[in-house]
Design a protein around this motif. Structure first.
Motif, PDB file in Angstrom:
ATOM      1  N   PHE A 158      27.022 -74.983 101.218  1.00 54.14           N
ATOM      2  CA  PHE A 158      25.747 -74.772 100.537  1.00 54.14           C
ATOM      3  C   PHE A 158      24.609 -74.689 101.553  1.00 54.14           C
ATOM      4  CE2 PHE A 158      28.554 -77.058  97.641  1.00 54.14           C
ATOM      5  CZ  PHE A 158      28.549 -76.210  96.542  1.00 54.14           C
ATOM      6  N   PRO A 159      24.574 -73.619 102.349  1.00 48.53           N
ATOM      7  CA  PRO A 159      23.571 -73.535 103.418  1.00 48.53           C
ATOM      8  C   PRO A 159      22.134 -73.414 102.900  1.00 48.53           C
ATOM      9  CG  PRO A 159      24.755 -71.465 103.223  1.00 48.53           C
ATOM     10  CD  PRO A 159      25.437 -72.446 102.311  1.00 48.53           C
ATOM     11  N   GLU A 160      21.973 -73.017 101.654  1.00 49.54           N
ATOM     12  CA  GLU A 160      20.624 -72.831 101.103  1.00 49.54           C
ATOM     13  C   GLU A 160      19.969 -74.142 100.685  1.00 49.54           C
ATOM     14  OE1 GLU A 160      23.305 -72.834  97.530  1.00 49.54           O
ATOM     15  OE2 GLU A 160      23.457 -72.044  99.541  1.00 49.54           O
ATOM     16  N   LEU A 161      20.749 -75.216 100.617  1.00 51.92           N
ATOM     17  CA  LEU A 161      20.222 -76.507 100.181  1.00 51.92           C
ATOM     18  C   LEU A 161      20.045 -77.460 101.363  1.00 51.92           C
ATOM     19  CD1 LEU A 161      22.388 -77.131  96.988  1.00 51.92           C
ATOM     20  CD2 LEU A 161      20.024 -76.380  97.098  1.00 51.92           C
ATOM     21  N   PRO A 162      18.909 -78.153 101.401  1.00 53.26           N
ATOM     22  CA  PRO A 162      18.735 -79.151 102.468  1.00 53.26           C
ATOM     23  C   PRO A 162      19.655 -80.338 102.230  1.00 53.26           C
ATOM     24  CG  PRO A 162      16.897 -79.239 100.936  1.00 53.26           C
ATOM     25  CD  PRO A 162      17.752 -78.070 100.518  1.00 53.26           C
ATOM     26  N   SER A 163      20.275 -80.826 103.284  1.00 58.38           N
ATOM     27  CA  SER A 163      21.151 -81.996 103.174  1.00 58.38           C
ATOM     28  C   SER A 163      20.707 -83.031 104.191  1.00 58.38           C
ATOM     29  CB  SER A 163      22.606 -81.602 103.411  1.00 58.38           C
ATOM     30  OG  SER A 163      22.774 -81.084 104.701  1.00 58.38           O
ATOM     31  N   ARG A 164      20.983 -84.287 103.866  1.00 60.23           N
ATOM     32  CA  ARG A 164      20.621 -85.351 104.786  1.00 60.23           C
ATOM     33  C   ARG A 164      21.518 -86.555 104.567  1.00 60.23           C
ATOM     34  NH1 ARG A 164      14.781 -87.465 102.825  1.00 60.23           N
ATOM     35  NH2 ARG A 164      15.475 -89.590 103.122  1.00 60.23           N
ATOM     36  N   ILE A 165      21.541 -87.397 105.563  1.00 57.92           N
ATOM     37  CA  ILE A 165      22.314 -88.631 105.491  1.00 57.92           C
ATOM     38  C   ILE A 165      21.323 -89.786 105.372  1.00 57.92           C
ATOM     39  CG2 ILE A 165      23.880 -90.168 106.710  1.00 57.92           C
ATOM     40  CD1 ILE A 165      25.035 -87.688 108.093  1.00 57.92           C
ATOM     41  N   ASP A 166      21.501 -90.594 104.323  1.00 62.19           N
ATOM     42  CA  ASP A 166      20.670 -91.784 104.129  1.00 62.19           C
ATOM     43  C   ASP A 166      21.546 -93.002 104.350  1.00 62.19           C
ATOM     44  OD1 ASP A 166      18.426 -90.305 103.438  1.00 62.19           O
ATOM     45  OD2 ASP A 166      18.856 -90.374 101.294  1.00 62.19           O
ATOM     46  N   PHE A 167      21.011 -93.959 105.073  1.00 59.81           N
ATOM     47  CA  PHE A 167      21.748 -95.202 105.279  1.00 59.81           C
ATOM     48  C   PHE A 167      21.287 -96.208 104.242  1.00 59.81           C
ATOM     49  CE2 PHE A 167      22.184 -99.433 107.279  1.00 59.81           C
ATOM     50  CZ  PHE A 167      23.568 -99.447 107.386  1.00 59.81           C
ATOM     51  N   ASP A 168      22.216 -96.648 103.420  1.00 61.39           N
ATOM     52  CA  ASP A 168      21.963 -97.678 102.423  1.00 61.39           C
ATOM     53  C   ASP A 168      23.041 -98.725 102.645  1.00 61.39           C
ATOM     54  OD1 ASP A 168      20.936 -99.060 100.306  1.00 61.39           O
ATOM     55  OD2 ASP A 168      21.694 -97.705  98.759  1.00 61.39           O
ATOM     56  N   SER A 169      22.679 -99.775 103.331  1.00 58.50           N
ATOM     57  CA  SER A 169      23.637-100.762 103.821  1.00 58.50           C
ATOM     58  C   SER A 169      24.698-101.113 102.788  1.00 58.50           C
ATOM     59  CB  SER A 169      22.885-102.020 104.236  1.00 58.50           C
ATOM     60  OG  SER A 169      23.757-102.940 104.835  1.00 58.50           O
ATOM     61  N   PRO A 170      25.932-101.043 103.090  1.00 54.61           N
ATOM     62  CA  PRO A 170      26.589-100.852 104.383  1.00 54.61           C
ATOM     63  C   PRO A 170      27.109 -99.430 104.592  1.00 54.61           C
ATOM     64  CG  PRO A 170      28.179-101.768 102.874  1.00 54.61           C
ATOM     65  CD  PRO A 170      26.894-101.553 102.101  1.00 54.61           C
ATOM     66  N   THR A 171      26.723 -98.478 103.743  1.00 60.28           N
ATOM     67  CA  THR A 171      27.308 -97.139 103.848  1.00 60.28           C
ATOM     68  C   THR A 171      26.252 -96.072 104.114  1.00 60.28           C
ATOM     69  OG1 THR A 171      27.135 -96.783 101.464  1.00 60.28           O
ATOM     70  CG2 THR A 171      29.196 -97.692 102.268  1.00 60.28           C
ATOM     71  N   TYR A 172      26.761 -94.957 104.612  1.00 57.92           N
ATOM     72  CA  TYR A 172      25.953 -93.762 104.818  1.00 57.92           C
ATOM     73  C   TYR A 172      26.227 -92.827 103.648  1.00 57.92           C
ATOM     74  CZ  TYR A 172      25.324 -95.405 109.594  1.00 57.92           C
ATOM     75  OH  TYR A 172      24.994 -96.145 110.700  1.00 57.92           O
ATOM     76  N   ARG A 173      25.174 -92.320 103.029  1.00 57.66           N
ATOM     77  CA  ARG A 173      25.317 -91.462 101.861  1.00 57.66           C
ATOM     78  C   ARG A 173      24.799 -90.070 102.180  1.00 57.66           C
ATOM     79  NH1 ARG A 173      26.305 -95.218  97.913  1.00 57.66           N
ATOM     80  NH2 ARG A 173      25.694 -97.325  98.473  1.00 57.66           N
TER      81      ARG A 173
END
Length: 123
Positions: free
Chosen positions: A72-87
């Motif tokens: 899905f290159p048209e959508l912005p993606s990001r990694i959020d850290f919400d202890s203890p996992t990365y989402r």
């Protein structure tokens, strides 16, 4: 020798006489700064829907994000850290209808995806 000296003098004089010195002075209306502040505050209070496509440790989240960016290159993606996992989260949708449409597409490729309720923007 006299010819070379004259030619050298002429070249140096021509270079000095054609060089330009300029100074740029930008004048900006104070209202522009005020408008930018209003715009920033409006963006910070904007709520939006997101799609969470996966979670895990840092390396797994990076792998999921890489795959999502390919799928899905048209959508912005990001990694959020919400202890203890990365989402890994995808998109910023203003309306629920828009989010649900894209969510249905994403679930074909990522069946564990979840549609998240509006969240205030931090950026």
């Amino acid at each position: 020798m006299k010819t070379i000296s004259t030619l050298l003098f002429a070249v140096c004089f021509a270079h000095v006489s054609y060089s330009q010195g300029a100074q740029v002075n930008i004048q900006q209306d104070d209202k522009i700064d005020k408008l930018l502040e209003i715009y920033k505050s409006a963006l910070s209070s904007t709520e939006y829907y997101q799609i969470q496509v996966g979670f895990g440790n840092s390396s797994k989240a990076q792998e999921i994000k890489s795959n999502v960016e390919i799928d899905f290159p048209e959508l912005p993606s990001r990694i959020d850290f919400d202890s203890p996992t990365y989402r890994v989260r995808l998109g910023k949708f203003k309306t629920k209808l828009e989010a649900e449409r894209k969510f249905n597409e994403v679930r074909i490729k990522y069946p564990d995806a979840m549609l998240l309720k509006p969240k205030k923007s931090t950026k």
